[in-house]
Design an enzyme around this catalytic site. Sequence first.
Site, mmCIF file in Angstrom:
data_model
loop_
_atom_site.group_PDB
_atom_site.id
_atom_site.type_symbol
_atom_site.label_atom_id
_atom_site.label_comp_id
_atom_site.label_asym_id
_atom_site.label_seq_id
_atom_site.Cartn_x
_atom_site.Cartn_y
_atom_site.Cartn_z
ATOM 1 N N GLY A 38 -65.621 4.732 -2.042
ATOM 2 C CA GLY A 38 -64.543 5.912 -1.423
ATOM 3 C C GLY A 38 -63.585 4.769 -0.597
ATOM 4 N N ASP A 96 -68.280 9.504 9.408
ATOM 5 C CA ASP A 96 -68.580 10.255 9.880
ATOM 6 C C ASP A 96 -69.686 10.237 10.839
ATOM 7 O OD1 ASP A 96 -68.885 13.108 10.067
ATOM 8 O OD2 ASP A 96 -69.816 13.137 8.095
ATOM 9 N N PHE A 145 -63.062 18.376 6.700
ATOM 10 C CA PHE A 145 -63.319 17.207 5.593
ATOM 11 C C PHE A 145 -62.489 16.632 4.686
ATOM 12 C CE2 PHE A 145 -64.709 16.577 1.189
ATOM 13 C CZ PHE A 145 -65.768 16.114 1.519
ATOM 14 N N ASP A 152 -63.213 11.526 -1.324
ATOM 15 C CA ASP A 152 -63.702 12.777 -3.001
ATOM 16 C C ASP A 152 -64.200 13.968 -1.826
ATOM 17 O OD1 ASP A 152 -65.840 11.533 -2.465
ATOM 18 O OD2 ASP A 152 -66.838 12.988 -4.344
HETATM 19 P P1 IMP Z 1 -71.507 9.118 7.479
HETATM 20 O O1 IMP Z 1 -73.037 7.779 6.622
HETATM 21 O O2 IMP Z 1 -72.302 10.163 7.769
HETATM 22 O O3 IMP Z 1 -71.217 7.670 8.085
HETATM 23 O O4 IMP Z 1 -70.302 8.816 6.525
HETATM 24 C C1 IMP Z 1 -69.803 8.569 5.797
HETATM 25 C C2 IMP Z 1 -69.737 8.545 4.340
HETATM 26 O O5 IMP Z 1 -69.381 10.010 4.444
HETATM 27 C C3 IMP Z 1 -68.296 8.424 4.210
HETATM 28 O O6 IMP Z 1 -68.513 6.294 3.329
HETATM 29 C C4 IMP Z 1 -67.967 8.921 2.877
HETATM 30 O O7 IMP Z 1 -68.105 8.531 1.450
HETATM 31 C C5 IMP Z 1 -68.248 10.059 3.512
HETATM 32 N N1 IMP Z 1 -67.647 11.212 4.279
HETATM 33 C C6 IMP Z 1 -67.404 11.541 5.637
HETATM 34 N N2 IMP Z 1 -66.850 12.284 5.853
HETATM 35 C C7 IMP Z 1 -65.868 13.037 4.730
HETATM 36 C C8 IMP Z 1 -64.567 13.668 4.500
HETATM 37 O O8 IMP Z 1 -64.428 14.303 5.337
HETATM 38 N N3 IMP Z 1 -64.528 13.478 3.360
HETATM 39 C C9 IMP Z 1 -65.010 12.466 1.957
HETATM 40 N N4 IMP Z 1 -65.740 11.657 2.288
HETATM 41 C C10 IMP Z 1 -66.544 11.731 3.631
HETATM 42 MG MG MG Z 2 -67.677 6.972 0.820
#
Ligand code: IMP
Ligand code: MG
Length: 170
Positions: A38, A96, A145, A152
């Site tokens: 990403g 996130d 999202f 993606d």
């Molecule tokens: P976390 O571990 O919950 O902070 O999520 C982080 C990872 O989830 C990011 O590096 C993204 O790859 C993916 N992610 C979280 N939210 C989104 C979104 O809205 N769109 C696309 N990918 C997301």
């Molecule tokens: Mg990612």
Amino acid sequence: MDVLVSAESIRQRVAELGTELTEYYRDQPLTVICLLNGALPFAADLMRAIDLPLWYDSFAVSSYVSTKSTGELKIRSALKLPVKDRHILLVDDILDTGFTLHCIIRDFAQMGALSVKSCVLLNKKVDHKLFAAPDWVGFEIDDEFVVGYGLDHNEKYRNLPYIGNLKQQG
Ligand code: IMP
Ligand code: MG
């Protein structure tokens, strides 16, 4: 698809972050580490906005299937550079829950990094943050999202030059 952050806004913000990071790492040899897939476009633009000599590496992680975090981090490739005795800047597309960065920062600290900081393009406003303190943030966004500029949905839309809000179907 609604445009949430335009390509021009991204360009301007990346330039600002580059200036801040250049100031911050002036006296600390910097290693930039990109979290694939990403953060690829963001890291590519950001490192060219940092006016310092630096090392660069990347590795692949994933915690998402479709639009839901699985709560389990999969490391899918290894680093080439050692983490020990380096000042590391992790670059990710979006924070996130913070689970991803939380796990990596903990691991890198255990591996002997001198410092581990984080720069994320987007920070989602969610109640369930496990880790809420990225050191540099491009944009704060609502809990929706988003895709584009590396982000993606099932591996699609990564090539959009802007951040868009994917209208969920069903
Ligand atoms: P976390 O571990 O919950 O902070 O999520 C982080 C990872 O989830 C990011 O590096 C993204 O790859 C993916 N992610 C979280 N939210 C989104 C979104 O809205 N769109 C696309 N990918 C997301
Ligand atoms: Mg990612």
